[in-house]
Write a protein that holds these residues in place. Structure first.
Motif, PDB file in Angstrom:
ATOM      1  N   PRO A 127     -12.602   1.084  -6.334  1.00 51.05           N
ATOM      2  CA  PRO A 127     -11.658   2.178  -6.375  1.00 51.05           C
ATOM      3  C   PRO A 127     -10.380   2.027  -5.484  1.00 51.05           C
ATOM      4  O   PRO A 127     -10.360   1.335  -4.488  1.00 51.05           O
ATOM      5  N   LYS A 128      -9.584   2.937  -5.796  1.00 51.38           N
ATOM      6  CA  LYS A 128      -8.209   3.049  -5.289  1.00 51.38           C
ATOM      7  C   LYS A 128      -8.533   3.391  -3.677  1.00 51.38           C
ATOM      8  O   LYS A 128      -8.722   4.558  -3.633  1.00 51.38           O
ATOM      9  N   LEU A 129      -8.027   2.790  -2.712  1.00 49.04           N
ATOM     10  CA  LEU A 129      -8.322   3.211  -1.452  1.00 49.04           C
ATOM     11  C   LEU A 129      -6.990   3.735  -0.724  1.00 49.04           C
ATOM     12  O   LEU A 129      -5.975   3.436  -1.204  1.00 49.04           O
ATOM     13  N   GLU A 130      -7.147   4.864   0.106  1.00 49.35           N
ATOM     14  CA  GLU A 130      -6.049   5.413   0.631  1.00 49.35           C
ATOM     15  C   GLU A 130      -5.268   4.491   1.670  1.00 49.35           C
ATOM     16  O   GLU A 130      -5.982   3.735   2.203  1.00 49.35           O
ATOM     17  N   LYS A 131      -3.792   4.492   1.435  1.00 55.69           N
ATOM     18  CA  LYS A 131      -3.125   3.620   2.397  1.00 55.69           C
ATOM     19  C   LYS A 131      -3.161   4.242   3.874  1.00 55.69           C
ATOM     20  O   LYS A 131      -3.392   5.279   4.074  1.00 55.69           O
ATOM     21  N   PRO A 132      -3.209   3.328   4.971  1.00 60.25           N
ATOM     22  CA  PRO A 132      -3.324   3.719   6.251  1.00 60.25           C
ATOM     23  C   PRO A 132      -1.742   4.514   6.275  1.00 60.25           C
ATOM     24  O   PRO A 132      -1.103   4.294   5.863  1.00 60.25           O
ATOM     25  N   LYS A 133      -2.091   5.701   7.270  1.00 60.47           N
ATOM     26  CA  LYS A 133      -0.899   6.511   7.587  1.00 60.47           C
ATOM     27  C   LYS A 133       0.099   5.868   8.425  1.00 60.47           C
ATOM     28  O   LYS A 133       1.235   6.182   8.377  1.00 60.47           O
ATOM     29  N   ARG A 171       1.262  -1.198   2.879  1.00 62.49           N
ATOM     30  CA  ARG A 171       2.054  -0.631   2.070  1.00 62.49           C
ATOM     31  C   ARG A 171       1.481  -0.570   0.750  1.00 62.49           C
ATOM     32  O   ARG A 171       2.029   0.126  -0.071  1.00 62.49           O
ATOM     33  N   ILE A 172       0.880  -1.549   0.227  1.00 58.85           N
ATOM     34  CA  ILE A 172       0.392  -1.570  -1.313  1.00 58.85           C
ATOM     35  C   ILE A 172      -0.981  -1.270  -1.069  1.00 58.85           C
ATOM     36  O   ILE A 172      -1.599  -0.914  -2.174  1.00 58.85           O
ATOM     37  N   GLY A 173      -1.829  -0.828  -0.181  1.00 60.98           N
ATOM     38  CA  GLY A 173      -3.245  -0.562  -0.191  1.00 60.98           C
ATOM     39  C   GLY A 173      -4.030  -1.830  -0.137  1.00 60.98           C
ATOM     40  O   GLY A 173      -3.847  -2.908  -0.490  1.00 60.98           O
ATOM     41  N   ILE A 174      -5.457  -1.431   0.289  1.00 57.58           N
ATOM     42  CA  ILE A 174      -6.388  -2.774   0.405  1.00 57.58           C
ATOM     43  C   ILE A 174      -6.603  -3.347  -0.737  1.00 57.58           C
ATOM     44  O   ILE A 174      -6.917  -4.574  -1.078  1.00 57.58           O
ATOM     45  N   LYS A 175      -7.042  -2.324  -1.971  1.00 58.16           N
ATOM     46  CA  LYS A 175      -7.207  -3.272  -3.291  1.00 58.16           C
ATOM     47  C   LYS A 175      -6.322  -4.032  -3.658  1.00 58.16           C
ATOM     48  O   LYS A 175      -6.589  -5.338  -4.150  1.00 58.16           O
ATOM     49  N   TRP A 176      -4.996  -3.584  -3.735  1.00 60.43           N
ATOM     50  CA  TRP A 176      -4.024  -4.397  -4.247  1.00 60.43           C
ATOM     51  C   TRP A 176      -3.482  -5.597  -3.356  1.00 60.43           C
ATOM     52  O   TRP A 176      -3.107  -6.662  -3.785  1.00 60.43           O
ATOM     53  N   THR A 177      -3.891  -5.566  -2.105  1.00 60.65           N
ATOM     54  CA  THR A 177      -3.807  -6.609  -1.279  1.00 60.65           C
ATOM     55  C   THR A 177      -4.771  -7.780  -1.593  1.00 60.65           C
ATOM     56  O   THR A 177      -4.327  -8.920  -1.677  1.00 60.65           O
ATOM     57  N   LEU A 178      -6.104  -7.342  -1.849  1.00 60.20           N
ATOM     58  CA  LEU A 178      -7.063  -8.313  -2.227  1.00 60.20           C
ATOM     59  C   LEU A 178      -6.753  -8.767  -3.509  1.00 60.20           C
ATOM     60  O   LEU A 178      -6.931 -10.159  -3.795  1.00 60.20           O
ATOM     61  N   LEU A 179      -6.300  -8.208  -4.528  1.00 56.73           N
ATOM     62  CA  LEU A 179      -5.978  -8.542  -5.907  1.00 56.73           C
ATOM     63  C   LEU A 179      -4.949  -9.480  -5.784  1.00 56.73           C
ATOM     64  O   LEU A 179      -4.732 -10.616  -6.414  1.00 56.73           O
ATOM     65  N   THR A 180      -3.722  -9.186  -4.942  1.00 52.81           N
ATOM     66  CA  THR A 180      -2.673 -10.115  -4.694  1.00 52.81           C
ATOM     67  C   THR A 180      -3.246 -11.459  -4.241  1.00 52.81           C
ATOM     68  O   THR A 180      -2.619 -12.420  -4.813  1.00 52.81           O
TER      69      THR A 180
END
Length: 396
Positions: free
Chosen positions: A191-197, A78-87
């Motif tokens: 980089p911002k990665l695409e969220k899963p479909k 829902r929020i993407g890989i990058k922001w999950t790691l940062l959270t």
């Protein structure tokens, strides 16, 4: 992320730049585990706590990590890989700092639970990101991930011993500072990665356990982790060393773990196959714990055994993680979450059980019981070959 984007990010050694950013952050993340080890006896003395109470620093951390594995896919989809790691890193920064500011054992135990939530969000996402974005295949990606873990675990105790000799609070604040560095590195360089479909569900990891091979590996890791954390959380209390001494012992352990995870595991896997190699490593680790149980009164035997155990643990970690990534027809992130959900419960049980057994019975009993659990893990692999045989075909 498209293949073209990944290619444009590749460094001269053919790995994308994003992989090395995650690699660096993973090293710092896993420093948090070993960083605490040298200060366990000091916390017990200074906060007037029993060893079994202090061991709950591992138990609460692992329990919440395991439970939180069920939501890692939900969050990252829902929020993407990058922001999950940062959270995940942000949770670690906050709760490690709060643990260092605590004045009682139960406060630290509680804050370690919050730290475990951050750990879950980070490690599940980091593994799937490294496997998904690296070049050279799953096996090489996992070796890279295990190398980062090994480096973090090996350097962590050394730093923890140095900071812990100043104050038991030092390692907690040290983790916070290091994770701030990791946070900034990921924020600026990843980089911002695409969220899963497809959006993940909390139930996806649980449903994935219906695959016998994945369930078998999870059960194996649950049993094996009881032995692993018996060594981690109980052996510091019988070595009778100060923070510096414990830091150096676990530095040796971590270096052995790092070297074998990168260099030995792939060779054993290629020559003997994943399952045979895993079975052998579990037997050797069980024998090491048994020796520790027999000669518990010998400080020298315990120190040598802890360091030697790193050889078997590093090899087995890479073997079992590689198998998990290939054993079930589900998304790698889902497989990782399902496996971790089960195995971290072993990490929650092991520390408390070991120290409680020592308090109730004798200092020898925890290591012997740990050896029995590791032998049961070996039996789980050996009797589940029909569900795991295709892993060896893939590995080759």
């Amino acid at each position: 992320m498209s293949r073209e984007t990944v290619t444009s990010l590749e460094t001269p050694n053919k790995q994308p730049l994003v992989i090395w950013v995650i690699f660096f952050a993973t090293i710092i993340s896993f420093m948090g585990l070993g960083l605490v080890d040298p200060i366990l006896p000091a916390i017990a003395v200074q906060l007037d706590a029993t060893p079994s109470q202090v061991s709950l620093l591992f138990s609460s951390y692992n329990l919440i990590t395991g439970i939180a594995m069920l939501i890692t896919g939900v969050v990252s989809s829902r929020i993407g890989i990058k922001w999950t790691l940062l959270t995940g890193i942000l949770f670690t920064i906050v709760f490690a700092g709060l643990a260092g500011s605590s004045n009682g054992i139960w406060q630290i135990v509680g804050f370690r639970g919050g730290w475990g939530l951050g750990n879950a969000l980070f490690i599940a996402t980091a593994l799937s990101a490294i496997v998904g974005l690296s070049t050279g295949g799953t096996a090489k990606a996992i070796i890279l991930y295990e190398a980062a873990i090994g480096l973090g675990i090996s350097v962590g105790p050394l730093l923890g011993g140095e900071l812990g000799s100043i104050s038991w609070r030092g390692p907690f604040f040290g983790v916070s500072i290091l994770m701030i560095i990791a946070f900034l590195a990921l924020l600026l360089k990843m980089p911002k990665l695409e969220k899963p479909k497809v959006k993940s569900s909390v139930l996806d990891p649980i449903k994935a356990l219906k695959y016998p091979g994945l369930f078998r590996l999870g059960l194996t890791a649950f049993l094996y982790n009881i032995g692993f954390f018996t060594l981690m959380a109980y052996s510091p209390f019988v070595m009778e060393l100060d923070e510096h001494g414990l830091g150096y012992v676990f530095l040796g352990w971590g270096l052995c773990l790092a070297v074998t995870s990168v260099f030995i595991a792939p060779r054993l896997q290629e020559r003997f196959g994943t399952i045979k190699s895993m079975t052998a490593m579990l037997i050797l680790f069980a024998l090491t714990l048994l020796a520790m149980g027999i000669w518990t009164d010998s400080k020298e035997v315990i120190i040598i055994a802890v360091i030697v155990a790193g050889l078997f643990l590093g090899t087995n970690n890479t073997l079992i993680t590689t198998a998990v990534m290939e054993v079930a027809p589900v998304e790698r992130a889902t497989a990782s979450a399902a496996y971790s959900f089960v195995r971290f419960f072993g990490g929650a049980v092991g520390p408390w059980l070991a120290n409680k057994l020592a308090e109730v019975y004798s200092p020898h009993v925890p290591f012997i019981v740990g050896a029995i659990f590791v032998l049961l893990a070996m039996a789980s692999v050996a009797t589940g070959r029909k569900h795991l045989h295709h892993v060896d075909r893939i590995s080759h």
